[in-house]
Design a protein around this motif. Structure first.
Motif, PDB file in Angstrom:
ATOM      1  N   SER A  44      42.713 -71.075 -85.350  1.00 56.55           N
ATOM      2  CA  SER A  44      44.094 -71.975 -85.171  1.00 56.55           C
ATOM      3  C   SER A  44      44.505 -71.514 -83.754  1.00 56.55           C
ATOM      4  CB  SER A  44      45.065 -71.310 -86.094  1.00 56.55           C
ATOM      5  OG  SER A  44      44.583 -71.240 -87.533  1.00 56.55           O
ATOM      6  N   TYR A  45      44.487 -70.586 -83.279  1.00 56.39           N
ATOM      7  CA  TYR A  45      45.049 -70.117 -81.963  1.00 56.39           C
ATOM      8  C   TYR A  45      44.129 -70.941 -80.926  1.00 56.39           C
ATOM      9  CZ  TYR A  45      48.422 -67.124 -83.840  1.00 56.39           C
ATOM     10  OH  TYR A  45      49.365 -66.328 -84.708  1.00 56.39           O
TER      11      TYR A  45
ATOM     12  N   GLN B  30      45.070 -74.674 -80.746  1.00 55.58           N
ATOM     13  CA  GLN B  30      46.180 -74.721 -80.391  1.00 55.58           C
ATOM     14  C   GLN B  30      46.223 -74.746 -78.829  1.00 55.58           C
ATOM     15  OE1 GLN B  30      49.489 -71.688 -81.122  1.00 55.58           O
ATOM     16  NE2 GLN B  30      50.450 -73.308 -82.450  1.00 55.58           N
TER      17      GLN B  30
ATOM     18  N   SER C  14      45.479 -81.791 -83.924  1.00 59.84           N
ATOM     19  CA  SER C  14      45.145 -80.190 -84.170  1.00 59.84           C
ATOM     20  C   SER C  14      44.931 -80.153 -85.565  1.00 59.84           C
ATOM     21  CB  SER C  14      46.246 -79.190 -83.549  1.00 59.84           C
ATOM     22  OG  SER C  14      45.983 -79.503 -82.088  1.00 59.84           O
ATOM     23  N   SER C  15      45.904 -80.692 -86.316  1.00 61.51           N
ATOM     24  CA  SER C  15      46.093 -80.465 -87.885  1.00 61.51           C
ATOM     25  C   SER C  15      44.858 -80.779 -88.458  1.00 61.51           C
ATOM     26  CB  SER C  15      47.167 -81.017 -88.464  1.00 61.51           C
ATOM     27  OG  SER C  15      48.576 -80.407 -87.874  1.00 61.51           O
TER      28      SER C  15
ATOM     29  N   LEU D 188      41.931 -78.388 -87.862  1.00 58.35           N
ATOM     30  CA  LEU D 188      41.931 -77.241 -88.321  1.00 58.35           C
ATOM     31  C   LEU D 188      41.774 -77.514 -89.972  1.00 58.35           C
ATOM     32  CD1 LEU D 188      42.549 -74.063 -88.228  1.00 58.35           C
ATOM     33  CD2 LEU D 188      44.907 -74.696 -88.269  1.00 58.35           C
TER      34      LEU D 188
ATOM     35  N   SER E 279      39.176 -75.676 -92.582  1.00 56.38           N
ATOM     36  CA  SER E 279      39.550 -74.910 -93.719  1.00 56.38           C
ATOM     37  C   SER E 279      39.096 -75.638 -94.776  1.00 56.38           C
ATOM     38  CB  SER E 279      41.002 -74.871 -93.838  1.00 56.38           C
ATOM     39  OG  SER E 279      41.506 -75.784 -93.820  1.00 56.38           O
TER      40      SER E 279
ATOM     41  N   PHE F 104      49.412 -66.813 -89.764  1.00 48.20           N
ATOM     42  CA  PHE F 104      49.819 -67.686 -88.768  1.00 48.20           C
ATOM     43  C   PHE F 104      51.209 -68.200 -88.687  1.00 48.20           C
ATOM     44  CE2 PHE F 104      50.493 -71.955 -86.821  1.00 48.20           C
ATOM     45  CZ  PHE F 104      49.806 -71.732 -85.626  1.00 48.20           C
TER      46      PHE F 104
END
Length: 230
Positions: free
Chosen positions: A90-91, A94, A189-190, A193, A197, A217
């Motif tokens: 996630s990071y 980002q 980005s969503s 990610l 997942s 998060f």
């Protein structure tokens, strides 16, 4: 009723009232003011309703047990490793967004409403504890349960590799649309990610890593905002 029909119904009872309606709302309505009580009340009720629909549909329509969401007799350490892998991803995503494609799109969001809301929440310790505790837990539980439930039932319709990847990307696209008010870079980005997942859930059939990573998060993000902005 055939099993295939039940799987389709199970997908629709989550997809239509909870996700497609939310996407339509994001496209058509722009809130200039968000009240704390309405914010907590609406999203908490939505989360509880979504969880209830998933669990009841899974148990009474599909006649499934809880193993749809969790692989039995697996050591928790494996879920923790996957959770921190997701959190680190996630990071990383980002960071890549900030130095690359966030600069490719010209998008400015009016964050006045959400900023005012967060300032109001963190100026009250009770509200702060609610958003850092039960609010975040229920919101993440709603997301991981509903998405995994949609994926499970779609995979029950067809087990081919093409269909599996299609459903992984389809649900990722759907959730990415919920970021439409945050601009194209947030949607990209969503999508990346959530695709990752979704694959983790497909590979290991457990919602626990997704839930832990999501809670961590959100909690870290909110605490950072509280510490350095308020």
């Amino acid at each position: 009723m055939s099993k295939r029909s039940k799987n389709i119904i199970a997908v629709l009872v989550i997809l239509l009232p909870f996700y497609l309606s939310a996407i339509v709302q994001k496209f058509l309505f722009n809130q200039n003011e968000i009240l704390i009580q309405e914010f907590f009340g609406y999203y908490m009720m939505l989360s509880v309703a979504g969880l209830a629909v998933v669990l009841l549909t899974n148990r009474f329509l599909l006649k499934n047990n809880f193993e749809v969401f969790l692989t039995p007799k697996r050591k928790v350490i494996y879920d923790l490793v996957l959770a921190f892998l997701l959190l680190g991803s996630s990071y990383f995503i980002q960071s890549v967004e900030q130095i690359t494609y966030a600069n490719w799109f010209s998008f400015e969001r009016d964050r006045t409403a959400i900023t005012n809301l967060l300032e109001s929440i963190f100026s009250n310790y009770l509200y702060a504890l609610i958003i850092l505790g039960p609010f975040t837990w229920f919101e993440e539980a709603f997301t991981v349960f509903t998405v995994s439930f949609i994926l499970y039932n779609l995979w029950e319709l067809n087990s081919t590799r093409i269909w599996t990847w299609t459903t992984i990307f389809f649900t990722a696209s759907l959730l990415a649309l919920l970021q439409v008010n945050n601009g194209p870079s947030a949607m990209i980005s969503s999508f990346i990610l959530i695709s990752f997942s979704n694959y983790i859930f497909f590979k290991y059939r457990s919602i626990l890593p997704l839930f832990i990573a999501g809670v961590l998060f959100q909690t870290i993000d909110l605490i950072t905002y509280w510490a350095f902005t308020i």
